[in-house]
Design a protein around this motif. Structure first.
Motif, PDB file in Angstrom:
ATOM      1  N   VAL A 133       0.858  -1.189   0.000  1.00 13.58           N
ATOM      2  CA  VAL A 133       0.000   0.000   0.000  1.00 13.58           C
ATOM      3  C   VAL A 133       0.890   1.234   0.000  1.00 13.58           C
ATOM      4  O   VAL A 133       1.857   1.314   0.777  1.00 13.58           O
ATOM      5  CB  VAL A 133      -0.951   0.023   1.212  1.00 13.58           C
ATOM      6  N   ARG A 134       0.561   2.179  -0.870  1.00 10.40           N
ATOM      7  CA  ARG A 134       1.258   3.467  -0.944  1.00 10.40           C
ATOM      8  C   ARG A 134       0.346   4.561  -0.420  1.00 10.40           C
ATOM      9  O   ARG A 134      -0.885   4.467  -0.527  1.00 10.40           O
ATOM     10  CB  ARG A 134       1.612   3.813  -2.393  1.00 10.40           C
ATOM     11  N   TRP A 171       0.754  -7.426   3.330  1.00  8.23           N
ATOM     12  CA  TRP A 171       0.371  -8.846   3.342  1.00  8.23           C
ATOM     13  C   TRP A 171       1.364  -9.627   2.509  1.00  8.23           C
ATOM     14  O   TRP A 171       1.794  -9.161   1.455  1.00  8.23           O
ATOM     15  CB  TRP A 171      -1.036  -9.024   2.766  1.00  8.23           C
ATOM     16  N   SER A 172       1.748 -10.804   2.990  1.00 10.68           N
ATOM     17  CA  SER A 172       2.650 -11.689   2.250  1.00 10.68           C
ATOM     18  C   SER A 172       1.966 -13.026   2.019  1.00 10.68           C
ATOM     19  O   SER A 172       1.193 -13.507   2.872  1.00 10.68           O
ATOM     20  CB  SER A 172       3.949 -11.917   3.032  1.00 10.68           C
ATOM     21  N   THR A 226     -10.664  -0.692   6.510  1.00  6.79           N
ATOM     22  CA  THR A 226     -10.132  -0.831   5.161  1.00  6.79           C
ATOM     23  C   THR A 226     -10.115  -2.297   4.760  1.00  6.79           C
ATOM     24  O   THR A 226      -9.718  -3.169   5.550  1.00  6.79           O
ATOM     25  CB  THR A 226      -8.706  -0.275   5.082  1.00  6.79           C
ATOM     26  N   TYR A 227     -10.524  -2.552   3.524  1.00  9.48           N
ATOM     27  CA  TYR A 227     -10.537  -3.907   2.977  1.00  9.48           C
ATOM     28  C   TYR A 227      -9.765  -3.930   1.661  1.00  9.48           C
ATOM     29  O   TYR A 227      -9.843  -2.989   0.860  1.00  9.48           O
ATOM     30  CB  TYR A 227     -11.969  -4.381   2.724  1.00  9.48           C
ATOM     31  N   LEU A 248      -2.877   1.766   6.045  1.00 11.59           N
ATOM     32  CA  LEU A 248      -1.500   1.342   6.256  1.00 11.59           C
ATOM     33  C   LEU A 248      -1.345   0.562   7.557  1.00 11.59           C
ATOM     34  O   LEU A 248      -0.240   0.403   8.078  1.00 11.59           O
ATOM     35  CB  LEU A 248      -0.577   2.564   6.265  1.00 11.59           C
ATOM     36  N   GLY A 249      -2.454   0.066   8.068  1.00  9.27           N
ATOM     37  CA  GLY A 249      -2.443  -0.618   9.353  1.00  9.27           C
ATOM     38  C   GLY A 249      -2.028  -2.077   9.248  1.00  9.27           C
ATOM     39  O   GLY A 249      -1.563  -2.555   8.217  1.00  9.27           O
ATOM     40  N   ARG A 250      -2.224  -2.776  10.346  1.00  8.31           N
ATOM     41  CA  ARG A 250      -1.898  -4.200  10.431  1.00  8.31           C
ATOM     42  C   ARG A 250      -3.086  -4.996   9.890  1.00  8.31           C
ATOM     43  O   ARG A 250      -4.184  -4.948  10.451  1.00  8.31           O
ATOM     44  CB  ARG A 250      -1.589  -4.595  11.881  1.00  8.31           C
ATOM     45  N   TYR A 251      -2.875  -5.719   8.809  1.00 10.65           N
ATOM     46  CA  TYR A 251      -3.963  -6.426   8.143  1.00 10.65           C
ATOM     47  C   TYR A 251      -4.148  -7.834   8.700  1.00 10.65           C
ATOM     48  O   TYR A 251      -3.210  -8.469   9.189  1.00 10.65           O
ATOM     49  CB  TYR A 251      -3.711  -6.495   6.634  1.00 10.65           C
TER      50      TYR A 251
END
Length: 343
Positions: A50-51, A69-70, A90-91, A113-116
């Protein structure tokens, strides 16, 4: 003489003020605005990034670029992430999987830009090959539109399907066809393709799904429009009226009559409307130029997947546009807003 001069100057002003700017190398842009910050998502290096930036073109040199995400589960072939928000969260929806195993997944976070979260497979009805999915709400109901096959053995067409959603993670009910690549101008490549759907609401409150037609590997790729009739049922295919040709493309033989081919970019497609929070309920109106982004290949460069880039452009709502059809249920003609897209 003076009317001609005025027309020339108007066209010159439009062209010189709306030239496409390259944002970055790559395909399948997805961009939203949130509190005056632009956020985009992209698949790269086995993950999703994400930018953030203060403007659309500034995403070329973002303020931040974070791996969110990886693919630790080894899903493979992560394609076309789509970022949006719903109820303050956010999705990101994306497709992943090898060949016929491609399916839709979703991750979520408190902020872009958070922890997904870990990925969750969407339980789409009929569980068939699926890519390019988007979630949105329209008139208080959640919907998901994607490009898919009828089945693994009936895969000569990529069809646009819709289903209802309880929330961005929970499909309900059956899948319904809303568009198949059956018009001559969208059958330039095999397999025949409708993909890359994006939702927006016009100034009259009517829902549009603008999608990409023809193969993404060639210059026939272009944007076409589906317009839902007033009071129509999004799950009923004949309540959707299709533009009589593409509205943005580089091949004249693919375009609707009265629309001109691009000057600088070949095969434009797979766009994003850059909505506030990704919310179609906040679709912009008015008669001004509205920013959007798309991918394509600069003219003079060989068209290939590897040569695609994101470009910024603009569009205007174009009133009184008639879409026509024959030998199907419902009225043959429908008039409403369409689009004029600019590089």
């Amino acid at each position: 003489m003076f009317p001609r001069l005025t027309t020339f100057l108007t066209l010159f002003t439009l062209l010189t003020s709306t030239l496409a700017a390259k944002i970055r190398s790559g395909a399948d842009p997805t961009i939203i605005k949130l509190d005056n910050v632009y956020y985009s998502a992209e698949s790269a290096e086995g993950g999703i990034w994400v930018r953030s930036a203060p403007s659309l073109n500034a995403l070329a040199n973002p303020t931040r670029r974070e791996l969110v995400w990886s693919d630790t589960a080894g899903l493979s072939d992560v394609w076309a992430p789509e970022i949006t928000t719903h109820n303050g969260r956010t999705y990101i929806h994306f497709s992943a999987g090898r060949d016929a195993a491609h399916r839709m997944y979703v991750i979520s976070a408190d902020t872009p830009l958070g922890r997904y979260s870990s990925e969750k497979k969407l339980a789409l009805p009929d569980d068939q090959w699926a890519i390019d999915g988007i979630f949105f709400t329209f008139e208080g109901k959640g919907w998901f539109v994607w490009s898919g096959w009828e089945s693994e053995t009936k895969n000569s067409e990529q069809t646009l399907y819709i289903c209802a959603m309880n929330d961005p993670e929970t499909p309900v009910g059956g899948r319904h066809v809303i568009s198949q690549p059956r018009e001559e101008w969208e059958r330039g490549d095999r397999p025949y393709i409708n993909e890359g759907p994006e939702a927006i609401v016009d100034p009259e409150g009517r829902l549009h799904i603008v999608y990409s037609a023809n193969g993404s590997w060639g210059e026939r790729y272009c944007l076409a429009d589906l317009r839902l009739r007033k009071g129509g049922d999004p799950t009923y295919v004949w309540d959707w009226y299709k533009s009589n040709g593409c509205l943005f493309g580089s091949r004249k033989d693919r375009l609707m009559q009265g629309w001109d081919e691009t000057l600088f970019i070949n095969g434009p497609g797979h766009h994003t409307f850059v909505l506030e929070g990704g919310d179609v309920g906040k679709s912009p109106g008015g008669d001004r130029h509205i920013e959007f982004a798309f991918h394509g290949v600069e003219k003079g460069t060989e068209y290939s997947w590897g040569n695609r880039s994101w470009f910024s452009g603009s569009f205007v709502w174009w009133g009184g546009v008639e879409y026509g059809r024959r030998n199907v249920p419902g009225p043959e003609r429908d008039t409403g807003y369409g689009f004029k897209f600019f590089e």
